[in-house]
Design a protein around this motif. Structure first.
Motif, PDB file in Angstrom:
ATOM      1  N   ALA A  39      60.271  19.819 -23.778  1.00  0.00           N
ATOM      2  CA  ALA A  39      59.223  18.814 -23.599  1.00  0.00           C
ATOM      3  C   ALA A  39      57.831  19.418 -23.770  1.00  0.00           C
ATOM      4  O   ALA A  39      56.952  18.819 -24.402  1.00  0.00           O
ATOM      5  CB  ALA A  39      59.356  18.177 -22.218  1.00  0.00           C
ATOM      6  N   ALA A  40      57.625  20.625 -23.230  1.00  0.00           N
ATOM      7  CA  ALA A  40      56.319  21.266 -23.338  1.00  0.00           C
ATOM      8  C   ALA A  40      55.994  21.602 -24.786  1.00  0.00           C
ATOM      9  O   ALA A  40      54.862  21.408 -25.250  1.00  0.00           O
ATOM     10  CB  ALA A  40      56.290  22.531 -22.478  1.00  0.00           C
ATOM     11  N   ALA A  41      56.978  22.099 -25.533  1.00  0.00           N
ATOM     12  CA  ALA A  41      56.754  22.414 -26.946  1.00  0.00           C
ATOM     13  C   ALA A  41      56.447  21.151 -27.741  1.00  0.00           C
ATOM     14  O   ALA A  41      55.550  21.134 -28.593  1.00  0.00           O
ATOM     15  CB  ALA A  41      57.979  23.128 -27.518  1.00  0.00           C
ATOM     16  N   ALA A  42      57.175  20.082 -27.457  1.00  0.00           N
ATOM     17  CA  ALA A  42      56.964  18.821 -28.174  1.00  0.00           C
ATOM     18  C   ALA A  42      55.570  18.256 -27.918  1.00  0.00           C
ATOM     19  O   ALA A  42      54.988  17.596 -28.788  1.00  0.00           O
ATOM     20  CB  ALA A  42      58.028  17.810 -27.777  1.00  0.00           C
ATOM     21  N   SER A  43      55.022  18.537 -26.741  1.00  0.00           N
ATOM     22  CA  SER A  43      53.706  17.990 -26.394  1.00  0.00           C
ATOM     23  C   SER A  43      52.594  18.551 -27.273  1.00  0.00           C
ATOM     24  O   SER A  43      51.521  17.953 -27.376  1.00  0.00           O
ATOM     25  CB  SER A  43      53.394  18.263 -24.915  1.00  0.00           C
ATOM     26  OG  SER A  43      53.161  19.645 -24.691  1.00  0.00           O
ATOM     27  N   ILE A  44      52.825  19.710 -27.917  1.00  0.00           N
ATOM     28  CA  ILE A  44      51.806  20.275 -28.817  1.00  0.00           C
ATOM     29  C   ILE A  44      52.313  20.304 -30.256  1.00  0.00           C
ATOM     30  O   ILE A  44      51.769  21.018 -31.102  1.00  0.00           O
ATOM     31  CB  ILE A  44      51.376  21.685 -28.364  1.00  0.00           C
ATOM     32  CG1 ILE A  44      52.567  22.652 -28.329  1.00  0.00           C
ATOM     33  CG2 ILE A  44      50.694  21.639 -27.021  1.00  0.00           C
ATOM     34  CD1 ILE A  44      52.143  24.096 -28.072  1.00  0.00           C
ATOM     35  N   GLY A  45      53.366  19.554 -30.521  1.00  0.00           N
ATOM     36  CA  GLY A  45      53.849  19.425 -31.888  1.00  0.00           C
ATOM     37  C   GLY A  45      54.799  20.512 -32.336  1.00  0.00           C
ATOM     38  O   GLY A  45      55.078  20.643 -33.537  1.00  0.00           O
TER      39      GLY A  45
END
Length: 221
Positions: A39-45
């Motif tokens: 989720a954290a990685a997805a939040s910055i693309g």
């Protein structure tokens, strides 16, 4: 005798239950960590997932050298950082200390170079590394005695060492607060940096920033 047997049986049952509980708890913690990191990685693309370890090992680790970050586990993050395609992954080294086995984790970040160059590896110098040349390593001093006392440079091309590790780059490495913790391989097609620590998004981000800054300073084109 029967009472003693019962005590032993209860003790063994408690050990098994404790081992099962620890295994389940560890697995749940790992799953939670994976979910949070995704989720954290997805939040910055960025994308957090799995990459074939052989692909990571063949392109991004340091081969035929004692200075590499270890074997990739396969857990990886991919994306774009400052306009460059980024690959980050977890690598591990198994060590035996006083008959006990331990694992050291490394965060590895790789960014592509604009053009192929000779391969150069730089790590913090440790006691005993002066003897490694006997075993086939290609240590290349820069001629800067203070720098050479702190860092170990390995490269097959002495001319490229002088070309890449200019006074400006050496000064940056000497004064950077984390340069003695971060190792790197520059070339043949990527800049690969690695640092001992947990594979988490903040570690990947600051290591990616470190790699970008180093790449700008050490432009060997």
């Amino acid at each position: 005798m029967a009472a003693l047997f019962l005590v032993v049986l209860v003790f063994l049952a408690a050990l098994v239950a404790g081992a099962v509980f620890l295994l389940v708890w560890t697995n749940r913690r790992q799953q939670q960590r994976q979910t949070e990191l995704t989720a954290a990685a997805a939040s910055i693309g960025w994308q957090h997932g799995w990459t074939e370890p052989k692909l990571l090992r063949d392109r991004f680790t340091v081969r035929n050298s004692p200075f590499g970050p270890g074997l990739p586990s396969g857990e990886s993050i991919t994306g774009t950082h400052r306009g460059l395609p980024l690959v980050a992954f977890l690598a591990q080294v198994n060590e035996r200390v006083h008959e006990a086995q331990s694992t050291m984790d490394f965060v590895v970040v790789a960014l592509p170079l604009p053009a192929p160059v000779p391969e150069l590896t730089l790590v913090r110098r440790r006691p005993g590394q002066g003897l490694l040349r006997v075993f086939g390593t290609r240590r290349q001093p820069t001629g800067d005695e203070v720098f050479d006392d702190a860092f170990f440079v390995e490269c097959a091309d002495p001319g490229f060492v002088a070309h890449l590790l200019t006074p400006r780059v050496r000064q940056w490495l000497w004064h950077h607060p984390h340069a003695r913790e971060v190792s790197f391989r520059y070339g043949p097609s990527d800049l690969v940096v690695w640092w001992p620590g947990r594979f988490e998004l903040p570690a990947v981000r600051w290591l990616a920033d470190y790699a970008c800054e180093l790449m700008c300073l050490a432009d060997a084109s």
